[in-house]
Design a protein around this motif. Structure first.
Motif, PDB file in Angstrom:
ATOM      1  N   THR A 139       0.850  -1.190   0.000  1.00  0.00           N
ATOM      2  CA  THR A 139       0.000   0.000   0.000  1.00  0.00           C
ATOM      3  C   THR A 139       0.890   1.246   0.000  1.00  0.00           C
ATOM      4  OG1 THR A 139      -0.150   0.446   2.392  1.00  0.00           O
ATOM      5  CG2 THR A 139      -1.537  -1.320   1.511  1.00  0.00           C
ATOM      6  N   THR A 193      -4.007   3.276  -1.398  1.00  0.00           N
ATOM      7  CA  THR A 193      -4.165   3.269   0.053  1.00  0.00           C
ATOM      8  C   THR A 193      -4.700   1.906   0.472  1.00  0.00           C
ATOM      9  OG1 THR A 193      -6.459   4.010  -0.005  1.00  0.00           O
ATOM     10  CG2 THR A 193      -4.747   5.725   0.003  1.00  0.00           C
ATOM     11  N   PRO A 194      -4.598   1.556   1.742  1.00  0.00           N
ATOM     12  CA  PRO A 194      -5.186   0.285   2.180  1.00  0.00           C
ATOM     13  C   PRO A 194      -6.659   0.160   1.798  1.00  0.00           C
ATOM     14  CG  PRO A 194      -3.741   1.122   3.879  1.00  0.00           C
ATOM     15  CD  PRO A 194      -3.827   2.193   2.835  1.00  0.00           C
ATOM     16  N   LEU A 249      -6.884  -0.543  -1.895  1.00  0.00           N
ATOM     17  CA  LEU A 249      -6.434  -1.907  -2.164  1.00  0.00           C
ATOM     18  C   LEU A 249      -7.532  -2.911  -1.818  1.00  0.00           C
ATOM     19  CD1 LEU A 249      -4.153  -3.895  -2.951  1.00  0.00           C
ATOM     20  CD2 LEU A 249      -3.434  -3.849  -0.542  1.00  0.00           C
ATOM     21  N   ILE A 302      -1.677  -7.767   3.961  1.00  0.00           N
ATOM     22  CA  ILE A 302      -1.022  -6.465   3.825  1.00  0.00           C
ATOM     23  C   ILE A 302       0.426  -6.669   4.246  1.00  0.00           C
ATOM     24  CG2 ILE A 302      -1.025  -4.052   4.527  1.00  0.00           C
ATOM     25  CD1 ILE A 302      -3.555  -4.908   3.038  1.00  0.00           C
TER      26      ILE A 302
END
Length: 275
Positions: free
Chosen positions: A8, A16-17, A20, A34
């Motif tokens: 990320t 961004t997370p 994603l 992650i």
């Protein structure tokens, strides 16, 4: 349906997370790890974004280590964040120092750049330097930036601060994480079947068998080595987000079509470490 290697904006990813997670859901991913470089700050945002979709977030990290003075990446799954955060702070600070040194070298070479603001939770890497070189007009692509300036033998290259693979594996094990050798056939510091026994001796528990830049024959070799050394197998797209000019071998999320059963084995190993 499984992705065990994704990045990320907390390291060198472009999403961004939350972004994603949204893309993973759209691509049919059921469990998403992650694994940012040297930081775990993306987990919580990903978990919050994933909850309404029923997407399982696997907490992970990709440690930047060295072996034979060459870069080696070690993935870690299910670490205890309270135990890991303090040593990670030192790794992130080292990444910031490394980035500043490369910026200074580029300025000395006559190619000044400005890096975007990077908070302490973010782990800067060479892709950020490459993008800054493009933005400054010194190169036309990130690939050119690596070839001319910041590749392993480039004039502005600065190596990682020394942190060996054995030290990285020991750190992950001490934090209850399952350590896995990331993309072994991208390693340039030795022959895979000669390096692997040393990593196993250091406490390695798995190998990333399935990776976009591994050939079918290389995957078969790695699978055999996992059987020989009783190691678990993982895989993932090593996804960094959509690219304007995709790198050779890069793929989208869920392109490898990995079964969720691979994650079951990782969970069992992590439970064993926690116990």
């Amino acid at each position: 349906m499984l992705e065990l290697h994704c990045h990320t904006t907390f390291s060198d990813g472009t999403l961004t997370p939350q972004q994603l997670v949204e893309r993973a859901v759209a691509k049919g991913v059921k469990a998403l790890a992650i694994t940012d470089h040297d930081t775990i700050f993306g987990w919580q945002e990903a978990r919050t974004a994933a909850q309404p979709h029923g997407l399982e977030i696997v907490p992970g990290i990709e440690l930047s280590t060295t072996y034979n003075d060459r870069s080696m990446h070690i993935l870690g799954f299910y670490p205890n964040p309270e135990k890991l955060q303090t040593p990670l702070n030192a790794r992130i600070e080292g990444r910031h120092r490394r980035a500043r040194k490369m910026v200074d070298r580029l300025a000395e070479l006559g190619f000044p750049i400005d890096l975007p603001p990077m908070p302490g939770s973010m782990a800067p890497g060479r892709p950020h330097i490459a993008n800054a070189l493009v933005a400054a007009g010194h190169v036309t692509s990130a690939q050119e930036a690596f070839q001319r300036f910041i590749g392993d033998h480039g004039p502005a290259y600065v190596p990682y601060e020394k942190f060996t693979a054995a030290e990285g594996i020991a750190l992950l094990r001490s934090c209850g994480a399952v350590p896995v050798w990331a993309h072994p056939y991208l390693f340039r510091g030795g022959i895979v079947d000669e390096v692997l026994p040393e990593l196993v001796k250091a406490g390695l528990m798995g190998v990333e068998v399935y990776h976009p830049q591994h050939s079918f024959s290389e995957e078969a070799v790695l699978a055999d080595l996992c059987k020989q050394y009783d190691l678990l197998m993982t895989g993932g797209s090593d996804y960094h987000g959509p690219q304007k000019k995709p790198k050779p071998g890069s793929v989208d999320l869920n392109s490898l079509k990995l079964p969720l059963e691979l994650l079951d084995v990782v969970k069992q190993a992590a439970t064993g470490l926690a116990g």
